[in-house]
Scaffold this motif. Structure first.
Motif: not given
Lengths: 732, 318
Positions: A676-683, A692-698, B264-273
């Motif tokens: 259930g973890q989103t990519l953003r949280e995982y990064a 680093t902050n490289e993973m978030s960048e990618l 400020g995004r024009d697309y939805v992320l799973p995070d939003d959901v």
């Protein structure tokens, strides 16, 4: 983290260090038993000292000084009374030893230096323990290594590892359990409490004690496979002898037969081609003196000489006895491997040797050895590549052979030479010989009984896994009473020795079997390779001469015998001539069990070879398995570099595929992403781990592609470096 | 870039609200999400935690008219919608609009009134129009209702039926402020009347434009699949008697679009959901009696599902 939890964690670490120390001392115990190390406690103390330094995370420079001081002090205590003079000596020793190591003269390293190296090794190992406990929090690898180490020592050395194994298993599993608790508490951020640790620890301890007790008390199976040690030691004997450079162990003709034994490798090199009208064995020479280890020639053999094209029938030495029927044959021999000796047919009476050129050539014939060599010119042997032989092939009358029951007066010298046996030959060989020949009266039947003895099922034909006899052991004795597995040398030597033990003159003959019939340059020829190298037996019958016998299982003598008393025509190509119908039946039964040819893949010899091959297949499979599993389990280390390499080679846009590869690799590096973890949280998590902050960048770029449907446009070129950096981080 | 601007405007609104409400940024955000996606909000809370101030601040910030209806047991539907009165002078019925005829409506303690009156409000919310004496009158746009209800166990309440609850886009709880925040609240209450000083930061027209923009936020198929999977999971969950309807899935998608715009995004992320799922779904679930008895609540179920459901990290193969 609260003070309590910190205290608890420290307490756990101390326990783990103590357990690590116990496991390490298990490595030191055998050193005491197996080497002449005098004082083991100084090393144990060193382990404790070094682990303490690691535990208190003392600055490396101070650690270095303290460790060096300890090592120096103990070296001085161990090796000298006077500190000052010792110090000076040691420094000189130190440099000298470096050169010794540089030159690879390991045995010259002095004891103090060895001790120093051992200290350094122990220091490294304590660091590893520290690393496994504090950083990796995983001890499985070290645990398995310890188990393997002790079991290997237990199997191959006098060290008895029974109790050590129990200690290792208990301590090892306790460590595994505690470390996984530690990992669990840190990962899941469980609150530290003494009660929960106690609960877990007690359950763990209870489980380990109960299972150890059950294992200890429970009934155990006896070993399911034979002790591997004898084979391995025999291999090492062989290896040592090979180191001496004395022997080449591939099959083939070899001058030196003084040290028989060991396995032999197949070798398909063609030695010669011949055009004999019927396939028969080819003889090189025979050897008369059995040493207990192998065969050597008599010291001063009688010689005769003759020249190319000479009619040899005139010479006494090639006279055909009256009672022997013969058939004239000619054969062209074309050598592919050059030797100074001339090959001649087994039991054939030579009439002429002709070369294909007019060159003058003289031959020397060693009478006792039945060996013909080309005469030396200017100290070099002259080699004949092609020659043509004319000879009479005999067929022996069994009725005549049976008439011989003892030696006659003319055979005094021959009896002396050909019933020779080494003094140390064991009584059981003599006993076996007399037991076998007890019921027979004539020499032929006695020889036949001994020859047939080797057809018994307990004897196995194999070229693999043949041990060398021990230094104090007789080659024949070992084969007859212990191994009962071997190839032609074992069989033929044993038969000669048994015949001689029964006071029948016999000699050991070496040469080649008939080879494989094939078409070469439009001509039907026999192709003889090194695999056809063979040895067999000849027995002397008064008035008839030397008659060949073939004791080796699965081989056929290829000499004709007939029995004039049975009024039988020649029994074609029979190895033995049965005396009566009953024996024919019996032998036919036996022959069903025995293959006619070594080359046949059916029958016992074939099965044995197959069994030998299984070992190699198993070893190959095992090594493939080991290599595969090692590379599989270490893939976290090497896969990133492989991927980096592959992506560098590819041109074009690969951002998404590279990102997915990175996700997989992170998973291998134990940075798991829950479902259930989103990519953003995982990064964010990955970045926190690597700082680093490289993973978030990618990830932001990747999100655009996958959740916004953006088409990749040069991102890969921009972010390849970042990606590679992250990939490398995961493998460190 | 237009989305960045949208984000700036919405940030201004949020900032405005934060001037008067302390430490409730998430509630303010969610209210804006509902406003942007044309939905309504149900606040379940005890009196006196700042619901009214919050809604009034919102109304003022966008320059909209604010009406408040205090629901009582004796309130009639016509008290909400308005009533036609016969004017003897002109010999005609004159329509007197009720409090629902406004932009931002605070429907206070909605569960204290009779179901008849409740449904009048809810119908108006759904249809965006009211019919009185056979005449259908459209409501002004934007139309945004923030209803509050006392926790059900309080006495003298008429719980809203599940079908009615479905009409609300989001349901949330305001909760008490933290100690530090409450001190700040007292501080402000002592010296100023902040609400009076608020000025609108965007116009109604701009708001309408933002609402239109929220509809254009990209929802990729992977995200749609994710929303549907979450909804499906609620239908299969053991503790759930009745799962989320397709209307719930639509609501989650719309809310996610508005939330993405707010970010400020024009697309939805799973995070939003994931963030919005508990607010959109929790009042649309009916738990089984056993689950209720075991102390489960809908939010726990949704959090569990969100943690369990696989987040799509690859493009669906289409």
């Amino acid at each position: 983290m609260t003070a309590t939890s910190e205290r608890l964690q420290r307490f756990m670490h101390i326990i783990l260090y103590v357990f690590g120390l116990i496991l390490l001392t298990e490595w030191l115990r055998p050193v005491d038993k197996l080497t002449d190390t005098g004082n083991i406690y100084i090393f144990v103390l060193f382990l404790i000292f070094s682990l303490l330094l690691h535990y208190f995370l003392i600055h490396w420079s101070i650690r270095l000084i303290l460790i060096t001081a300890y090592i120096m002090l103990s070296l001085q205590l161990l090796y000298s009374d006077n500190a000052l003079s010792w110090m000076k000596g040691f420094l000189m020793d130190f440099t000298a030893n470096f050169w010794v190591i540089y030159d690879g003269n390991w045995e010259l390293i002095t004891n103090p230096f060895r001790t120093l190296l051992f200290f350094v090794l122990l220091w490294l190992v304590t660091y590893l323990i520290h690393y496994w406990v504090m950083v990796r929090q995983s001890i499985l690898f070290f645990f398995i290594l310890t188990v393997i180490f002790v079991s290997v020592l237990d199997t191959f050395t006098p060290y008895a590892g029974n109790m050590a194994m129990i200690r290792i298993i208990m301590i090892g599993f306790l460590m595994l359990g505690l470390l996984s608790l530690l990992r669990l508490m840190i990962q899941e951020q469980i609150a530290w409490s003494a009660a929960s640790i106690k609960k877990f620890g007690l359950v763990l301890f209870g489980m380990i004690v109960v299972s150890t007790l059950v294992g200890f008390m429970g009934p155990k199976l006896s070993p399911q496979w034979p002790d591997p040690v004898p084979y391995i030691t025999s291999y090492s004997v062989r290896a040592m002898q090979e180191d001496d450079g004395s022997r080449d162990k591939s099959v083939g003709y070899d001058e030196d037969d003084s040290n028989l034994g060991g396995s032999i490798e197949p070798d398909n090199t063609v030695v010669f081609l011949n055009t004999a009208p019927e396939g028969h064995y080819w003889k090189v020479e025979n050897k008369d003196v059995y040493t207990g280890k192998g065969w050597v020639s008599i010291e001063e053999p009688e010689v005769a000489s003759f020249s190319i094209g000479q009619d040899l029938g005139e010479l006494d030495i090639f006279q055909v006895p009256e009672v022997v029927k013969t058939k004239e044959m000619t054969a062209k021999v074309s050598m592919k491997e050059m030797y100074p000796h001339i090959l001649h047919p087994q039991s054939g009476y030579l009439k002429k040797i002709e070369g294909n050129t007019d060159t003058k050539m003289d031959f020397i014939y060693y009478l006792g050895m039945d060996k013909i060599i080309t005469e030396y010119q200017n100290g070099e042997p002259q080699l004949m590549e092609d020659y043509e032989l004319t000879y009479d092939m005999p067929s022996f009358d069994i009725a005549e052979l049976r008439k011989v029951t003892e030696a006659d007066v003319s055979m005094d010298l021959l009896m002396e030479n050909n019933t020779q046996l080494p003094e140390g030959l064991s009584n059981r060989v003599y006993e076996l010989a007399s037991q076998l020949t007890r019921d027979e009266t004539n020499w032929y039947d006695k020889a036949k009984v001994i020859e047939n003895y080797f057809d018994r099922p307990e004897f196995i034909y194999s070229k693999d896994d043949i041990p060398y006899p021990d230094t104090s052991q007789d080659y024949v004795d070992q084969f007859l009473f212990e191994t009962k597995i071997g190839y032609c040398d074992n069989y033929s030597t044993s038969m000669v020795v048994l015949l001689r033990a029964a006071n029948i003159p016999a000699r050991w003959v070496k040469g080649y079997t008939e080879g494989e019939k094939t078409i070469f340059q439009g001509e039907s020829v026999y192709k003889v390779t090194n695999n056809n190298a063979h040895s067999w037996v000849e027995v002397y019958f008064s008035g008839i001469g030397w008659v060949p016998f073939e004791p080796t299982k699965g081989f056929n003598g290829e000499v004709e015998f007939y029995d004039s008393e049975l009024k039988q025509e020649e029994i074609k190509k029979s190895e033995e001539a049965p005396a009566n119908a009953e024996q024919i039946k019996k032998e036919a039964r036996e022959r069903r069990d025995t293959p006619d040819q070594e080359a046949s893949s059916i029958g016992e010899a074939g099965e044995q070879r197959l069994a030998g091959q299984w070992k190699w297949i198993a070893i190959t499979l095992m090594s493939v398995l080991i290599v595969t599993s090692i590379s599989y389990f270490s893939r976290r280390k090497w896969l990133p570099h492989f991927h980096i390499f592959m992506f560098r080679r590819k041109s074009g846009l690969h951002f998404t595929s590279a990102y997915l590869v990175l996700l997989k690799q992170l998973k291998r590096a134990r940075l798991n992403r829950p479902n259930g973890q989103t990519l953003r949280e995982y990064a964010a998590y990955v970045d926190a781990v690597y700082g680093t902050n490289e993973m978030s960048e990618l990830t932001v770029i990747y999100e655009l592609m996958i959740y916004r449907g953006d088409v990749e446009d040069g991102e890969w070129e921009h972010f390849q470096r970042v990606w590679e950096g992250l990939m490398k981080k995961t493998s460190s | 870039m237009i989305y960045k601007q949208a984000n700036q405007k919405l940030e201004q609104v949020l900032g405005n609200i934060e001037k008067v409400i302390i430490g409730k940024r998430n509630i303010a955000e969610l209210s804006i999400v509902a406003l942007l996606s044309g939905g309504h909000v149900l606040l379940e809370d005890v009196p006196g935690v700042g619901k009214t101030v919050m809604v009034r601040a919102l109304a003022k910030s966008i320059g909209a008219s604010f009406k408040r209806i205090q629901f009582t047991p004796d309130l009639l539907p016509s008290d909400v919608t308005g009533v036609s009165i016969f004017n003897p002078k002109e010999q005609a019925f004159i329509f007197r609009p009720g409090p629902i005829m406004g932009h931002i409506i605070l429907a206070d303690e909605i569960n204290r009134t009779s179901p008849k009156t409740q449904s009048a409000l809810l119908e108006a919310m759904e249809e965006a129009s009211v019919t009185i004496d056979g005449v259908t009158r459209g409501l002004e746009k934007p139309f945004f209702v923030m209803a509050t209800q006392n926790p059900i166990e309080y006495e003298g309440t008429y719980p809203l039926p599940e079908a009615q609850l479905d009409r609300f886009l989001l349901k949330m709880k305001m909760g008490y402020p933290s100690a530090a925040e409450e001190i700040e609240v007292l501080q402000r209450a002592q010296y100023m009347a902040p609400l009076e000083e608020l000025e609108s930061v965007i116009t109604l027209e701009e708001l309408k434009a933002l609402q239109a923009e929220a509809k254009t936020v990209i929802v990729d198929d992977t995200i749609k699949g994710y929303i549907v999977e979450l909804a499906n999971q609620t239908r299969r969950h053991q503790a759930v008697y009745l799962g989320v309807s397709p209307r719930g899935s639509i609501a989650l998608m719309k809310a996610a679009q508005a939330y993405a715009l707010l970010q400020g995004r024009d697309y939805v992320l799973p995070d939003d959901v994931q963030y919005l799922a508990p607010f959109v779904f929790s009042h649309r679930l009916i738990l089984s009696p056993e689950a209720n008895y075991d102390g489960f609540d809908a939010e726990m179920v949704i959090h569990e599902l969100v943690a369990k459901t696989h987040v799509p990290v690859k493009r669906a193969l289409t």
